[in-house]
Design an enzyme around this catalytic site. Structure first.
Site, PDB file in Angstrom:
ATOM      1  N   SER A   9       9.492  42.908 -52.223  1.00  0.00           N
ATOM      2  CA  SER A   9       9.297  41.473 -52.157  1.00  0.00           C
ATOM      3  C   SER A   9       9.489  40.744 -53.737  1.00  0.00           C
ATOM      4  CB  SER A   9       8.105  41.005 -51.683  1.00  0.00           C
ATOM      5  OG  SER A   9       7.459  39.862 -51.972  1.00  0.00           O
ATOM      6  N   HIS A  34      13.314  41.286 -49.703  1.00  0.00           N
ATOM      7  CA  HIS A  34      12.082  40.359 -48.942  1.00  0.00           C
ATOM      8  C   HIS A  34      11.951  39.199 -49.910  1.00  0.00           C
ATOM      9  CE1 HIS A  34       9.005  39.556 -46.089  1.00  0.00           C
ATOM     10  NE2 HIS A  34       8.394  39.247 -47.203  1.00  0.00           N
ATOM     11  N   ASP A  36       9.766  35.772 -50.178  1.00  0.00           N
ATOM     12  CA  ASP A  36       8.524  35.064 -49.570  1.00  0.00           C
ATOM     13  C   ASP A  36       8.817  33.534 -49.941  1.00  0.00           C
ATOM     14  OD1 ASP A  36       6.486  37.811 -50.590  1.00  0.00           O
ATOM     15  OD2 ASP A  36       7.057  37.197 -48.466  1.00  0.00           O
ATOM     16  N   MET A  38       7.288  29.887 -49.737  1.00  0.00           N
ATOM     17  CA  MET A  38       5.737  29.369 -49.477  1.00  0.00           C
ATOM     18  C   MET A  38       5.927  27.788 -49.727  1.00  0.00           C
ATOM     19  SD  MET A  38       3.268  32.360 -51.022  1.00  0.00           S
ATOM     20  CE  MET A  38       3.730  33.965 -50.763  1.00  0.00           C
ATOM     21  N   HIS A  67      10.930  35.476 -45.328  1.00  0.00           N
ATOM     22  CA  HIS A  67       9.670  35.359 -44.631  1.00  0.00           C
ATOM     23  C   HIS A  67       9.096  33.842 -45.003  1.00  0.00           C
ATOM     24  CE1 HIS A  67       5.169  36.687 -44.777  1.00  0.00           C
ATOM     25  NE2 HIS A  67       5.379  35.909 -43.588  1.00  0.00           N
ATOM     26  N   MET A  69       6.669  30.976 -44.981  1.00  0.00           N
ATOM     27  CA  MET A  69       5.068  30.606 -44.720  1.00  0.00           C
ATOM     28  C   MET A  69       5.243  29.143 -45.139  1.00  0.00           C
ATOM     29  SD  MET A  69       4.034  34.105 -46.766  1.00  0.00           S
ATOM     30  CE  MET A  69       5.380  34.472 -47.535  1.00  0.00           C
ATOM     31  N   MET A 138       1.289  41.395 -40.920  1.00  0.00           N
ATOM     32  CA  MET A 138       0.929  41.102 -42.435  1.00  0.00           C
ATOM     33  C   MET A 138      -0.420  41.789 -42.505  1.00  0.00           C
ATOM     34  SD  MET A 138       1.801  37.504 -43.500  1.00  0.00           S
ATOM     35  CE  MET A 138       1.781  38.245 -45.264  1.00  0.00           C
ATOM     36  N   GLY A 143       0.203  34.263 -48.515  1.00  0.00           N
ATOM     37  CA  GLY A 143       0.033  33.255 -49.760  1.00  0.00           C
ATOM     38  C   GLY A 143       0.271  33.968 -51.181  1.00  0.00           C
ATOM     39  N   PHE A 144      -0.413  35.186 -51.157  1.00  0.00           N
ATOM     40  CA  PHE A 144      -0.383  35.900 -52.427  1.00  0.00           C
ATOM     41  C   PHE A 144       0.160  37.482 -52.511  1.00  0.00           C
ATOM     42  CE2 PHE A 144      -2.670  32.327 -54.278  1.00  0.00           C
ATOM     43  CZ  PHE A 144      -3.391  31.946 -53.039  1.00  0.00           C
ATOM     44  N   GLY A 146      -0.321  41.022 -54.560  1.00  0.00           N
ATOM     45  CA  GLY A 146      -1.287  41.942 -55.213  1.00  0.00           C
ATOM     46  C   GLY A 146      -2.702  41.889 -54.428  1.00  0.00           C
ATOM     47  N   ASP A 176       3.813  44.382 -44.245  1.00  0.00           N
ATOM     48  CA  ASP A 176       3.859  43.278 -45.623  1.00  0.00           C
ATOM     49  C   ASP A 176       2.438  43.194 -45.721  1.00  0.00           C
ATOM     50  OD1 ASP A 176       5.203  39.873 -45.952  1.00  0.00           O
ATOM     51  OD2 ASP A 176       4.741  41.661 -47.267  1.00  0.00           O
ATOM     52  N   GLY A 177       2.107  43.498 -47.149  1.00  0.00           N
ATOM     53  CA  GLY A 177       1.065  43.004 -47.944  1.00  0.00           C
ATOM     54  C   GLY A 177       0.148  44.514 -48.210  1.00  0.00           C
ATOM     55  N   GLY A 178      -0.053  44.603 -49.633  1.00  0.00           N
ATOM     56  CA  GLY A 178      -0.702  45.671 -49.946  1.00  0.00           C
ATOM     57  C   GLY A 178       0.005  47.212 -49.712  1.00  0.00           C
ATOM     58  N   GLY A 198       5.612  44.393 -52.831  1.00  0.00           N
ATOM     59  CA  GLY A 198       5.657  43.490 -54.051  1.00  0.00           C
ATOM     60  C   GLY A 198       5.392  44.087 -55.186  1.00  0.00           C
TER      61      GLY A 198
HETATM   62  C1  DX5 Z   1       2.156  37.587 -48.877  1.00  0.00           C
HETATM   63  C2  DX5 Z   1       3.625  37.963 -48.852  1.00  0.00           C
HETATM   64  C3  DX5 Z   1       3.823  39.356 -49.002  1.00  0.00           C
HETATM   65  C4  DX5 Z   1       3.509  39.825 -50.394  1.00  0.00           C
HETATM   66  C5  DX5 Z   1       3.587  41.410 -50.711  1.00  0.00           C
HETATM   67  O1  DX5 Z   1       2.064  36.340 -48.447  1.00  0.00           O
HETATM   68  O2  DX5 Z   1       4.163  37.434 -47.764  1.00  0.00           O
HETATM   69  O3  DX5 Z   1       5.336  39.569 -48.897  1.00  0.00           O
HETATM   70  O4  DX5 Z   1       3.839  38.912 -51.374  1.00  0.00           O
HETATM   71  O5  DX5 Z   1       3.252  41.659 -51.958  1.00  0.00           O
HETATM   72  P1  DX5 Z   1       2.493  42.931 -52.217  1.00  0.00           P
HETATM   73  O6  DX5 Z   1       3.021  44.040 -51.816  1.00  0.00           O
HETATM   74  O7  DX5 Z   1       1.913  42.803 -53.612  1.00  0.00           O
HETATM   75  O8  DX5 Z   1       1.190  42.886 -51.278  1.00  0.00           O
HETATM   76 ZN    ZN Z   2       6.338  38.509 -47.160  1.00  0.00          ZN
END
Ligand code: DX5
Ligand code: ZN
Length: 226
Positions: A9, A34, A36, A38, A67, A69, A138, A143-144, A146, A176-178, A198
């Site tokens: 990402s 990927h 993102d 937003m 993606h 958002m 997710m 939204g973020f 990390g 997706d996420g963490g 990411g």
């Molecule tokens: C969150 C995003 C994810 C996120 C992935 O809203 O959709 O793609 O940035 O980043 P990590 O892998 O750091 O959680």
């Molecule tokens: Zn994403």
């Protein structure tokens, strides 16, 4: 089973040197990028729009896994498709008419993805599973980058794997996420085949090249536990 896909990402990358970051992703073995998007309304963060996706398209041959958002994605899918998106994934919470948006994305020649916040009931996306090319689970609130991985979402992947198999769906099941070296095997064993990462890749102490290669090796090597 669909091939395993690693989708770094770019939200966690160095935007000022994006062409270099994309080249690193390619040589390190990433399968998708990927992206993102937003809007500061659906989620608090504002990131990028179609113009940046166009710039990405000019700087990589990898598929762009967009993606959204954003509120009211219906109004924007065309500009992302024209900018070069390969897949466009929308949030069920943001669509007035989910079926209409999925049809719209497909009519534009893109893969149609559906996703939902961890806090949204899985029931909200079930009516659309037979229509989509990708389901995105997710494992952090959108939204973020990390954020901390939400282990409860492993069950959601298992549940959706069963549902998709039951209808002989060919859709990708993406997480997706963490996602890091510890959480990826959990999600892979649960039935995911596409993995967004990411921070764990781009903020790796040994750099993104090393980080992405580590993920690729893990994807190839991880045994599926029952
Ligand atoms: C969150 C995003 C994810 C996120 C992935 O809203 O959709 O793609 O940035 O980043 P990590 O892998 O750091 O959680
Ligand atoms: Zn994403």
């Amino acid at each position: 089973m669909k091939p395993y896909i690693l989708a770094p990402s770019i939200i966690a990358s160095d935007f000022v040197n994006i062409a270099k970051e994309l080249a690193i992703c390619e040589t390190a073995g990433a399968d998708w990028i990927h992206v993102d998007v937003m809007d500061g309304h659906f989620v608090p963060t504002i990131t990028i729009g179609p113009l940046f996706v166009e710039a990405l398209k000019r700087n990589t041959k990898l598929p762009l896994d967009v993606h959204l958002m954003i509120e009211n994605p219906e109004a924007h899918v065309k500009s992302f498709a024209e900018a070069g998106a390969t897949n466009i994934t929308v949030h069920v919470e943001a669509c007035r008419d989910v079926r209409k948006v999925i049809r719209q994305i497909k009519s534009l020649g893109c893969g149609a993805g559906i996703t939902l916040k961890p806090s949204t009931s899985i029931k909200e996306i079930e009516p659309f599973l037979s229509m989509v090319d990708l389901v995105l689970v997710m494992s952090v609130p959108p939204g973020f980058s990390g954020q901390k991985f939400m282990p409860k979402m492993v069950e959601r992947v298992k549940y959706l794997r069963k549902k998709l198999d039951a209808i002989h769906s060919k859709a990708h099941l993406e997480v997706d996420g963490g996602i890091n070296l510890k959480t990826l095997p959990l999600m892979k064993s649960a039935g995911a085949n596409a993995f967004v990462t990411g921070n764990a890749a781009f903020k790796h102490t040994k750099g993104a090249n090393f980080g992405i290669r580590e993920f690729k090796n893990l994807l190839v090597k991880t045994k599926i536990t029952a």
